[in-house]
Scaffold this motif. Sequence first.
Motif, PDB file in Angstrom:
ATOM      1  N   ARG A   1     -10.086   4.398 -31.026  1.00 26.80           N
ATOM      2  CA  ARG A   1     -10.552   3.806 -32.462  1.00 26.80           C
ATOM      3  C   ARG A   1     -11.915   2.926 -32.166  1.00 26.80           C
ATOM      4  O   ARG A   1     -12.208   2.718 -31.047  1.00 26.80           O
ATOM      5  N   PRO A   2     -12.877   2.943 -33.117  1.00 26.07           N
ATOM      6  CA  PRO A   2     -14.123   2.392 -33.280  1.00 26.07           C
ATOM      7  C   PRO A   2     -13.992   0.922 -32.869  1.00 26.07           C
ATOM      8  O   PRO A   2     -12.880   0.216 -33.159  1.00 26.07           O
ATOM      9  N   SER A   3     -14.878   0.664 -32.001  1.00 27.87           N
ATOM     10  CA  SER A   3     -14.810  -0.781 -31.361  1.00 27.87           C
ATOM     11  C   SER A   3     -15.526  -1.633 -32.679  1.00 27.87           C
ATOM     12  O   SER A   3     -16.123  -1.049 -33.374  1.00 27.87           O
ATOM     13  N   GLY A   4     -15.163  -3.069 -32.414  1.00 24.53           N
ATOM     14  CA  GLY A   4     -15.711  -3.840 -33.702  1.00 24.53           C
ATOM     15  C   GLY A   4     -16.637  -4.916 -33.057  1.00 24.53           C
ATOM     16  O   GLY A   4     -17.008  -5.629 -33.935  1.00 24.53           O
ATOM     17  N   ILE A   5     -16.768  -4.624 -31.795  1.00 24.86           N
ATOM     18  CA  ILE A   5     -17.708  -5.747 -31.253  1.00 24.86           C
ATOM     19  C   ILE A   5     -19.378  -5.573 -31.703  1.00 24.86           C
ATOM     20  O   ILE A   5     -19.943  -4.418 -31.648  1.00 24.86           O
TER      21      ILE A   5
ATOM     22  N   ASP B   1      -1.929  11.973 -21.555  1.00 24.05           N
ATOM     23  CA  ASP B   1      -2.301  12.048 -22.934  1.00 24.05           C
ATOM     24  C   ASP B   1      -2.373  10.515 -23.485  1.00 24.05           C
ATOM     25  O   ASP B   1      -1.858   9.585 -22.764  1.00 24.05           O
ATOM     26  N   SER B   2      -3.081  10.487 -24.367  1.00 21.75           N
ATOM     27  CA  SER B   2      -3.480   8.943 -25.036  1.00 21.75           C
ATOM     28  C   SER B   2      -3.503   8.993 -26.348  1.00 21.75           C
ATOM     29  O   SER B   2      -3.770  10.078 -27.220  1.00 21.75           O
ATOM     30  N   PRO B   3      -3.059   8.050 -26.996  1.00 18.74           N
ATOM     31  CA  PRO B   3      -3.504   7.527 -28.486  1.00 18.74           C
ATOM     32  C   PRO B   3      -5.075   7.770 -28.629  1.00 18.74           C
ATOM     33  O   PRO B   3      -5.663   7.815 -27.905  1.00 18.74           O
TER      34      PRO B   3
END
Lengths: 224, 502
Positions: free
Chosen positions: A37-41, A32-34
């Motif tokens: 989240r969307p990337s900001g680049i 499992d993983s958190p």
Amino acid sequence: MSVPDTSAAREEILTRVRAALSAKGTHHARTDSPASRPSGIPESLPLTELFVERVEDYRATVVTCAPDAVDSAVAAALANVESTVVPSGFEHDVPGRVLREADVTDVRDIEGVDAVVTTATVAIAETGTIVLDHGPGQGRRGLSLLPDLHVCIVHAEQVVRTVPEAFTALRPSIEAGRPLTWISGPSATSDIELDRVEGVHGPRTLHVLLVEEPHDPGRTRPDS
Amino acid sequence: MSGSVSGTFVGMPKFPVAAREAVNDTQLRRNLGHATATIRGKRAAVVDEVEDWEAKRQQGADLKDDVLAHLDTYLLQLEERLVEAGATVHWARDAAEANAIVIAIARAKQATEVVKVKSMATQEIGLNEALEAAGIDAWETDLAELIVQLGHDLPSHILVPAIHRNRAEVREIFRREMGQVGRPAPDDLTDEPARLAEAARLHLREKFLRAKVAVSGANFAVAETGTLVVVESEGNGRMCLTLPETLVTVVGIEKLVPTWDDLAVFMELLPRSSTGERMNPYTSMWTGVSDGSAQSDGHTGVVSDGPQDVHVVLVDNGRTTVLADVVGRQALRCIRCSACLNVCPVYERVGGHAYGSVYPGPIGAILGPQLRGRQGAVEQSLPYASTLCGACFDACPVRIDIPEVLVHLRTQVVDDHRGRPSAEGLAMKAGAFTFAKASRLQKAQRAATTAGRLLRNRSRLGRLPWPLSAWSESRDAPAPPTETFRHWWNRTHDDLHEGEGS
């Protein structure tokens, strides 16, 4: 006292490793993983623009110039400097009092020289990093370490976007046995109360000269 | 004048004792709270920038597992590459052997001092103390390690070891101690971090320029090419790695990565996880001896670049023991980023010293007992120094399931003590006895509810009788109810009873 022979230790360690790896039992790793989240680049930022932005984030100075204006840009960067050490194979004019690398036997003798100019091998846009492999134009490692000002010339063609791409570009240097120095801004520490302070032991000022691509300055390069 | 003054963690109290003292230190808690909150924020920001952070974590974990699964092969490959590149490779089974090698090399160079780059591995083996005993000064050059060394103190964090010191204390330490071992601090030294850093710069400069021997660790060792890597911020690493003639690098055998290209993912994972930066200021990579041939420039004679006598000491010191535990061996993936420390609610409140160990925090709680064995009180208490909240797993760039290993170690500690009476064991036995028969349970319930009626005006019990007193020392228990559920049900649902079957 001579240095002890460690071949017995070597054999035992290897034996212990092999024995450890044949230990009984299985283990199933967690999968499992958190949630990601969307990337900001900003994907669309041209390479060199991203590079400049990221280097400036480290409080280093970046100046862009055309290929035929490098000498004057170097002179401007060294305007307030009394002495500069210049690596062997560095091809641009350097004003003022100059110490040539070929005249330096022990690198520690350059202590007291104000500045150093070098070229670079590769630059990474995503992280604002410059990598030296200490080949011609870049100098022995101590040369870019002892002076307080490091002026570094990076060509736009040398800029790659990501760290993995940089590793690919640097493989020839590593296979030639060259040492590498990765530089991301001036020297810094956050050891005292986590307050970031620039300039402990390396050059306290990093000045990057980004040379535009010949014949077509300002063109957005397609990403590789 | 000896420069090596940092102590070791021998004889530290076990975690619950040390922690109780630490939580009362309000300055420590304030420093730590501020520090860890700041780093957490920075880390979160730069991790969010990375599109496929979770995929990179998995890649890092898989690569490290691959190294561990074939460790003997990779070690031999690394040795071969290093020797080809002109380095001398030594192997050390334990701390004593590793220290003996470093001392022998320094003595062979007639060195009375060495400069050091911050290295957890050298701390683990107690190198500074061993050098001091051999009459060799070991000057720490990392600013935080310098603060710890001059302050005759112990480090409290993997990455920022002097985080428990505020600026006023650092100023005091510099003023009192710098002059004893070298250039004194300026008389007008203030406690501004910039001035303190400058004092360190000047104090250490002369040592960098005169040192003949440097000792470092390595963040990574690339098996394919024989390349060693040091990741740093201040430039002291570059100084130590390139100015002296002799370099000794102490590397734990788990620090390998398979190939040059594999190193890329770790150079993405480490800076963002540790200092919350896209990239740290300086990273040095070197493969054996550099002859600087590029600089010969047509002049006669080759001018060398950096140390011409390069040594690598590969250290086991318990790592093969960890490797033999199929659950525990994931701890060897650790790249010493300290992300787990910064998210741990326990660490934030007690700090590193309470763990009584070179490696503090969550990773320390699983690595320490495995490396050193579970004989000591400290090692037995460390797996319990956790609420098992799991924040450490989420933050770990190589996906070490720290809670899983903590529970695994707890079962080992319990098994170690089987057969010996303990308060917890007795309480469990008493509970098992009571639950074994309905009549016993009823009697116990009657006693409890009687007590409940007597304690009617209390909702919490601060202290329970032995053997539950150990549990209630740091917890409150609810007061027992005045009637059991069964009794309440029968009392209030009498009508249902009658209605049955109709």
